[in-house]
Design a protein around this motif. Structure first.
Motif, PDB file in Angstrom:
ATOM      1  N   GLU A  18       0.843  -1.191   0.000  1.00 39.49           N
ATOM      2  CA  GLU A  18       0.000   0.000   0.000  1.00 39.49           C
ATOM      3  C   GLU A  18       0.881   1.245   0.000  1.00 39.49           C
ATOM      4  N   GLY A  19       0.330   2.332  -0.506  1.00 41.65           N
ATOM      5  CA  GLY A  19       1.059   3.589  -0.507  1.00 41.65           C
ATOM      6  C   GLY A  19       1.652   3.922  -1.866  1.00 41.65           C
ATOM      7  N   ASN A  20       2.263   5.094  -1.954  1.00 38.11           N
ATOM      8  CA  ASN A  20       2.856   5.556  -3.200  1.00 38.11           C
ATOM      9  C   ASN A  20       4.190   4.856  -3.461  1.00 38.11           C
ATOM     10  N   ASN A  21       4.694   5.025  -4.677  1.00 46.34           N
ATOM     11  CA  ASN A  21       5.903   4.312  -5.089  1.00 46.34           C
ATOM     12  C   ASN A  21       6.950   5.274  -5.655  1.00 46.34           C
ATOM     13  N   PRO A  22       7.435   6.206  -4.839  1.00 46.56           N
ATOM     14  CA  PRO A  22       8.361   7.218  -5.378  1.00 46.56           C
ATOM     15  C   PRO A  22       9.692   6.644  -5.835  1.00 46.56           C
ATOM     16  N   LEU A  23      10.165   5.582  -5.188  1.00 45.18           N
ATOM     17  CA  LEU A  23      11.455   5.012  -5.581  1.00 45.18           C
ATOM     18  C   LEU A  23      11.328   4.242  -6.889  1.00 45.18           C
ATOM     19  N   ALA A  24      10.237   3.502  -7.038  1.00 47.32           N
ATOM     20  CA  ALA A  24      10.034   2.714  -8.262  1.00 47.32           C
ATOM     21  C   ALA A  24       9.905   3.611  -9.482  1.00 47.32           C
ATOM     22  N   THR A  25       9.252   4.757  -9.322  1.00 46.48           N
ATOM     23  CA  THR A  25       9.064   5.654 -10.466  1.00 46.48           C
ATOM     24  C   THR A  25      10.372   6.332 -10.867  1.00 46.48           C
ATOM     25  N   THR A  26      11.429   6.169 -10.070  1.00 42.28           N
ATOM     26  CA  THR A  26      12.746   6.652 -10.473  1.00 42.28           C
ATOM     27  C   THR A  26      13.296   5.804 -11.620  1.00 42.28           C
ATOM     28  N   TYR A  27      12.900   4.525 -11.630  1.00 43.80           N
ATOM     29  CA  TYR A  27      13.439   3.581 -12.611  1.00 43.80           C
ATOM     30  C   TYR A  27      12.411   3.162 -13.659  1.00 43.80           C
ATOM     31  N   LEU A  28      11.132   3.323 -13.373  1.00 48.80           N
ATOM     32  CA  LEU A  28      10.071   3.001 -14.316  1.00 48.80           C
ATOM     33  C   LEU A  28       9.300   4.270 -14.639  1.00 48.80           C
ATOM     34  N   VAL A  29       8.815   4.388 -15.860  1.00 45.30           N
ATOM     35  CA  VAL A  29       8.040   5.575 -16.224  1.00 45.30           C
ATOM     36  C   VAL A  29       6.782   5.651 -15.364  1.00 45.30           C
ATOM     37  N   GLY A  30       6.317   6.858 -15.129  1.00 46.29           N
ATOM     38  CA  GLY A  30       5.184   7.051 -14.226  1.00 46.29           C
ATOM     39  C   GLY A  30       3.891   6.452 -14.723  1.00 46.29           C
TER      40      GLY A  30
END
Length: 351
Positions: A31-43
């Motif tokens: 649950e929650g947002n994914n700020p670290l993942a969006t560093t490596y994957l497009v939003g």
């Protein structure tokens, strides 16, 4: 200590992993947002995929010997490229899954399963023979049969197990840390039937549909008076497959597994098998007397969008109320869903 092998897509043959000595561990995100993942994957990519990568980067997953990533959609292909560099460690094994069902596709998938076995065996130094694989196939079929019997109680039972209880049990079943824990059928599988009683059948009986259903949706639907009696998703009923007409123990186990997974209820990605999916919905509506359908569309999921359009036509022909809810798998959509859900359930109660 158990050797855990992660997996994501329900087309992943957990029987092979079990036969190799692993405990299959489903990655169900967070649950929650994914700020670290969006560093490596497009939003603008599948929030479920982002959520799984976020959990790995934050070291929220148990130690894994590796992970099997099925090339089931574009987002999973991107995850397979990123995971070896920023995932949870271990070997990354990519499994190609056909998008159609015919004899050529079954044979092709069986060959991919053989290659999966070789790669997974090298990752953990395990060996596999057909006898062990058939034993694992039998064991998993016994597990799924128990689950299917429990879910059948929801067809006409006066007090069926609630969807929240079922989905909680399925989640714990997929994320057990050892095979001994998975094997506690009375505790993990039958508990929803005996200890978590469902709501009265006077409440609207709902079919919930989606690629993967977020926990928050199941919770809020039943909080506001609905009764989820069937969850058509890869973390719901589709996970339990359907038994094949081929007897266990006969012939090539890889062909058996390829047929088992490809002939089971199709996921929205199976673009050439739309008629089978429509027959699947029709059988659910008739067997589980469904009064309304809620479709959860994951943001940026193309497969869910065209699947919804097909379901919309189906519902119009059957004169079934249909509600579409969009979400990002973060658990933060309660406020957006609340008013629409309340209105939808009130409409069903007066029909």
């Amino acid at each position: 200590m158990s050797h855990l092998m992660g997996w994501l897509c329900h087309y992943t043959p957990v029987e092979i992993l079990t036969a190799l000595g692993y405990t299959p561990y489903r990655l169900l995100g967070r649950e929650g947002n994914n700020p670290l993942a969006t560093t490596y994957l497009v939003g603008n990519l599948c929030p479920y995929v982002q959520s799984c990568l976020e959990a790995a980067i934050r070291q929220e997953l148990p130690p894994l010997d590796g992970v099997v990533i099925a090339r089931s959609c574009n987002a999973m292909i991107h995850l397979a490229n990123i995971w070896p560099h920023y995932g949870a460690g271990g070997k990354t094994i990519v499994l190609d899954v056909p998008r159609r069902l015919n004899e050529d596709a079954i044979f092709y998938f069986s060959q991919n399963l053989r290659q999966l076995t070789v790669e997974a065996a090298l990752a953990g130094q395990h060996q596999l023979d057909e006898k062990r694989l058939w034993a694992a196939i039998t064991w998993w079929e016994e597990q799924r049969t128990t689950w299917r019997r429990l879910l059948t109680r929801r067809a006409a039972g006066e007090e069926p197990p609630a969807g929240k209880a079922i989905m909680d049990g399925l989640s714990r079943w997929q994320t057990s840390l050892s095979l001994q824990e998975v094997d506690k059928l009375e505790d993990v599988i039958t508990r929803p039937a005996h200890h978590l009683r469902g709501k009265a059948t006077s409440q609207p009986r709902l079919l919930l549909v989606g690629s993967i259903l977020p926990w928050e949706l199941i919770t809020i639907v039943e909080e506001y008076g609905g009764l989820s009696v069937f969850e058509d998703s890869c973390n719901g009923r589709r996970l339990l497959l359907d038994p094949t007409i081929t007897a266990i123990g006969e012939g090539d186990p890889y062909l058996y597994l390829a047929r088992l997974y490809l002939e089971s209820p199709p996921c929205p990605r199976m673009v050439s098998d739309r008629e089978k999916r429509r027959r699947y919905w029709a059988a659910i509506v008739d067997q589980f007397p469904i009064q309304g359908i809620i479709y959860h569309v994951m943001k940026f999921c193309d497969a869910a969008l065209y699947d919804f359009l097909d379901l919309k036509v189906f519902c119009e022909k059957r004169e079934l109320p249909l509600l579409r809810l969009d979400g990002d798998f973060s658990g933060g959509n309660r406020g957006q869903w609340q008013t629409r859900l309340e209105a939808f359930l009130e409409m069903l109660e007066v029909r």
